[in-house]
Design an enzyme around this catalytic site. Sequence first.
Site, PDB file in Angstrom:
ATOM      1  N   SER A  86       9.277   6.564   7.790  1.00 10.86           N
ATOM      2  CA  SER A  86       8.043   5.944   6.863  1.00 10.86           C
ATOM      3  C   SER A  86       8.585   5.632   5.170  1.00 10.86           C
ATOM      4  O   SER A  86       9.856   5.577   5.165  1.00 10.86           O
ATOM      5  CB  SER A  86       7.259   7.518   6.670  1.00 10.86           C
ATOM      6  OG  SER A  86       6.528   7.634   5.647  1.00 10.86           O
ATOM      7  N   LYS A 127       2.435  -5.117   2.108  1.00  9.31           N
ATOM      8  CA  LYS A 127       2.226  -4.013   2.732  1.00  9.31           C
ATOM      9  C   LYS A 127       0.906  -4.252   3.782  1.00  9.31           C
ATOM     10  O   LYS A 127      -0.139  -3.926   2.978  1.00  9.31           O
ATOM     11  CB  LYS A 127       2.159  -2.723   1.999  1.00  9.31           C
ATOM     12  CG  LYS A 127       2.087  -1.506   2.992  1.00  9.31           C
ATOM     13  CD  LYS A 127       2.547  -0.016   2.189  1.00  9.31           C
ATOM     14  CE  LYS A 127       2.330   1.042   3.039  1.00  9.31           C
ATOM     15  NZ  LYS A 127       1.395   1.301   3.934  1.00  9.31           N
ATOM     16  N   ARG A 136       4.532   3.338  16.850  1.00  7.75           N
ATOM     17  CA  ARG A 136       5.382   4.548  16.200  1.00  7.75           C
ATOM     18  C   ARG A 136       5.395   5.839  16.486  1.00  7.75           C
ATOM     19  O   ARG A 136       6.567   6.534  16.421  1.00  7.75           O
ATOM     20  CB  ARG A 136       5.170   4.536  14.708  1.00  7.75           C
ATOM     21  CG  ARG A 136       5.976   5.202  13.824  1.00  7.75           C
ATOM     22  CD  ARG A 136       5.536   4.958  12.238  1.00  7.75           C
ATOM     23  NE  ARG A 136       6.183   6.203  11.606  1.00  7.75           N
ATOM     24  CZ  ARG A 136       5.688   6.409  10.254  1.00  7.75           C
ATOM     25  NH1 ARG A 136       4.532   5.934   9.915  1.00  7.75           N
ATOM     26  NH2 ARG A 136       6.103   7.805   9.836  1.00  7.75           N
ATOM     27  N   LYS A 170      11.954  -3.978  -1.530  1.00 12.33           N
ATOM     28  CA  LYS A 170      13.124  -3.231  -0.771  1.00 12.33           C
ATOM     29  C   LYS A 170      14.310  -3.875  -1.472  1.00 12.33           C
ATOM     30  O   LYS A 170      14.607  -4.946  -1.832  1.00 12.33           O
ATOM     31  CB  LYS A 170      13.267  -3.909   0.699  1.00 12.33           C
ATOM     32  CG  LYS A 170      11.847  -3.128   1.519  1.00 12.33           C
ATOM     33  CD  LYS A 170      11.823  -4.003   2.849  1.00 12.33           C
ATOM     34  CE  LYS A 170      10.616  -3.340   3.638  1.00 12.33           C
ATOM     35  NZ  LYS A 170      10.198  -4.103   4.781  1.00 12.33           N
TER      36      LYS A 170
HETATM   37  S1  IVH Z   1       9.035  -1.061   5.954  1.00 11.57           S
HETATM   38  C1  IVH Z   1      12.159   2.083   6.741  1.00 11.57           C
HETATM   39  N1  IVH Z   1       7.434  -3.011   5.432  1.00 11.57           N
HETATM   40  O1  IVH Z   1       3.803   1.118   6.098  1.00 11.57           O
HETATM   41  C2  IVH Z   1      11.062   1.308   6.057  1.00 11.57           C
HETATM   42  N2  IVH Z   1       6.516  -1.122   6.118  1.00 11.57           N
HETATM   43  O2  IVH Z   1       6.242   2.960   6.033  1.00 11.57           O
HETATM   44  C3  IVH Z   1       9.818   1.104   7.105  1.00 11.57           C
HETATM   45  N3  IVH Z   1       4.005  -1.096   6.590  1.00 11.57           N
HETATM   46  O3  IVH Z   1       3.667   2.627   9.008  1.00 11.57           O
HETATM   47  C4  IVH Z   1       8.744   0.555   6.598  1.00 11.57           C
HETATM   48  N4  IVH Z   1       3.629  -3.306   5.774  1.00 11.57           N
HETATM   49  O4  IVH Z   1       3.955   0.151   9.382  1.00 11.57           O
HETATM   50  C5  IVH Z   1       7.690  -1.819   5.865  1.00 11.57           C
HETATM   51  N5  IVH Z   1       6.259  -4.970   4.578  1.00 11.57           N
HETATM   52  C6  IVH Z   1       6.133  -3.341   5.213  1.00 11.57           C
HETATM   53  C7  IVH Z   1       5.107  -3.026   5.693  1.00 11.57           C
HETATM   54  C8  IVH Z   1       5.414  -1.452   6.165  1.00 11.57           C
HETATM   55  C9  IVH Z   1       3.122  -2.311   6.180  1.00 11.57           C
HETATM   56  C10 IVH Z   1       3.550   0.104   7.032  1.00 11.57           C
HETATM   57  C11 IVH Z   1       4.411   0.231   8.288  1.00 11.57           C
HETATM   58  C12 IVH Z   1       4.450   1.934   8.054  1.00 11.57           C
HETATM   59  C13 IVH Z   1       3.986   2.202   6.701  1.00 11.57           C
HETATM   60  C14 IVH Z   1       4.970   3.362   6.025  1.00 11.57           C
END
Ligand code: IVH
Length: 675
Positions: free
Chosen positions: A84, A118, A139, A292
């Site tokens: 997450s 996101k 997931r 990131k």
């Molecule tokens: S990175 C280890 N990048 O947000 C990092 N997540 O994490 C993992 N999500 O259920 C996530 N857009 O599906 C990442 N550009 C993005 C994202 C993203 C949407 C969602 C992902 C996860 C939730 C929380």
Amino acid sequence: MAEESEVRERLKTLREAIELHNYRYYVLDNPLIPDAEYDRLFRELIELEEKHPELAIPDSPTRRVGGKVLDAFEPVKHAVPMLSIRTETDDDGAALFDARVRRELGIDAEIEYACELKFDGLAINLRYEQGILVQAATRGDGEVGEDVTQNVRTIHAIPLHLANCPGGVLEVRGEVYMGRRDFERYNARQREKGLPTLVNPRNGAAGSIRQLDPQLAAKRPLSFFAYGLGEVRGWALPKTHSGVLDALASMGIPVSDVREVTRGAEGLKAFHRRVAKLRDSLPFDIDGVVYKVNSLALQDELGFLTREPRWAVAHKYPAEEQMTLLNDIEVQVGRTGKLTPVAKLEPVFVGGTTVSNATLHNLFELRRKGVRIGDKVIVRRAGDVIPEVAGRVRDDSAAYRHNFLMPKHCPVCGSKVVREKGSIEHRCTGGLFCAAQRKQALLHFASRRAMDIDGLGEKLVDQLVDTGVVRTPADLYKLKQEDLACLDRMGEKSAQNLLSAIESSKNRALSRFIFSLGIRHVGESTAKDLARHFGSLEALKAASSVEEKLIEVPDIGPVVAHSIINFFNEHHNIEVINELLKEGVRPDAGAIEKGAASRIEGKTFVLTGTLSRFTRDEAKEMIEALGGKVTGSVSTKTDFVVVGENPGSKHDKALALGVNVLDEAEFAQLVSEGV
Ligand code: IVH
């Protein structure tokens, strides 16, 4: 019969061509060939595979939908857990994250970050082995998900084979989502049929992915964006996260263009601001941005805190859905008399604005959602779309709950309300007797694409109708300076401007005049067809009681014909037309040409999608030759958006803003009328 080697060769060519066109269409949004040509290739492949079943392969593009209905999804243990992400909501979220990262790393200098969207959908892990998609999993709890391979294969944006793939194992992580336009279209179709609608695109995506019948899943249009990796074997990783995304994009995996590499907290904040401005015009929902640390080495060094990486954070925007109280339901009467239940809400901040009214569409949908006055409801406002009540929150503690009943009589004029057999719409039968319909009819008459009376807006029409000065469009032409003088906020100058706008509307083209009458089912293009076919108002009137004569007009069928007949059968409609003529309105066939030229002159056009009859440059040249202008982006100032095959987000934006959309044929017609 052809040699087997020839067949093999042709199959290979077709499969590769179709995969390439899928990629251009679904991933790049930039197709190379028209849909018809794609369909031809696809059919040829199906036929060839049917003739030679021994040469069929499971990964052929014809096999995206083909799986069986399942009893349940198989569990999948993730090779690398799906984690997450920490969320920030406050303005200083970017600065907090940057400060934390630098403290952990003990670095004083600016850090390089990869910024992305996101996406608001469903997280999916795609497993490719030797470049072939072998498994797709949700997931789940992060350790164990569900095998949804069959359904994911139906998503055209997801490649079944990777281009330029190094081999080995490559797990791609990203979000499956449903675009806003697809969501709206799906819901509009469901509403028309009186069937359940989706609450939001995210539920649409999650529901289809978790659908046990892949045929049904394939019917809901989904898409995908990658944002990271899972297990990787046999591939030398790039050094940065942005490098990873570039590499995935080069393999044919969809990666959003809206991403950026920046430095320091200021860079993060700038990205957050840029995306906030962009958010409404994106063709899909997002709920924030993600920052990131770009260097994979630094990511390793930072590591994880329980289930969240220390190197990433989500910075959220105000939600596009909020809970609030439904205080009342009022009924709004539209131009054609359609009654729409409108929710009166306890004002709530949603999707960046304060909303106190939201549509409930119609009685059937309201009932299906089980919404009652006094309920807590979910309000959705995403993009430029009208806010709507998406559903109710079950809450037994509600102090009171009243059922809403559709009124038997129009709340504006008291006429009877009816619902035609088989229709889900309630209508006021008052016609132009109804002040609400009259107001809407006047606004339509004066609108830009009808008689184009500049300055006759909603507030003015309200006053003119409420004071009884204006009842029909013909009354507009009787207005005098002194009639206007007593109205609110109407100075001498604006009164004069209005009167001269009314005066100059007298010579509009016949097609505009016909459109301005607001005959049911007679939109702009039907009005043009009628004008061209009959050439004069007299000729149209003469033909207007004879169905056979009307259906001679191209594109006019019995439904439209009847609606025209009904309109001209109404005594008061004829009276209004006669009065308009008496007041000097001269709808003339000769004005078709003149009107067309002036429809381009001074107007702003945006072109999107692939045109087949001319190139973009040719279209632009023609518009400019006729005095128009071509710009690159759609706004409320755009007059026309010309849409070719496979249009991009500009089409969505035009629809959202209510800008006039022309297809290629309509555009060609407009241009040919103008030269
Ligand atoms: S990175 C280890 N990048 O947000 C990092 N997540 O994490 C993992 N999500 O259920 C996530 N857009 O599906 C990442 N550009 C993005 C994202 C993203 C949407 C969602 C992902 C996860 C939730 C929380």
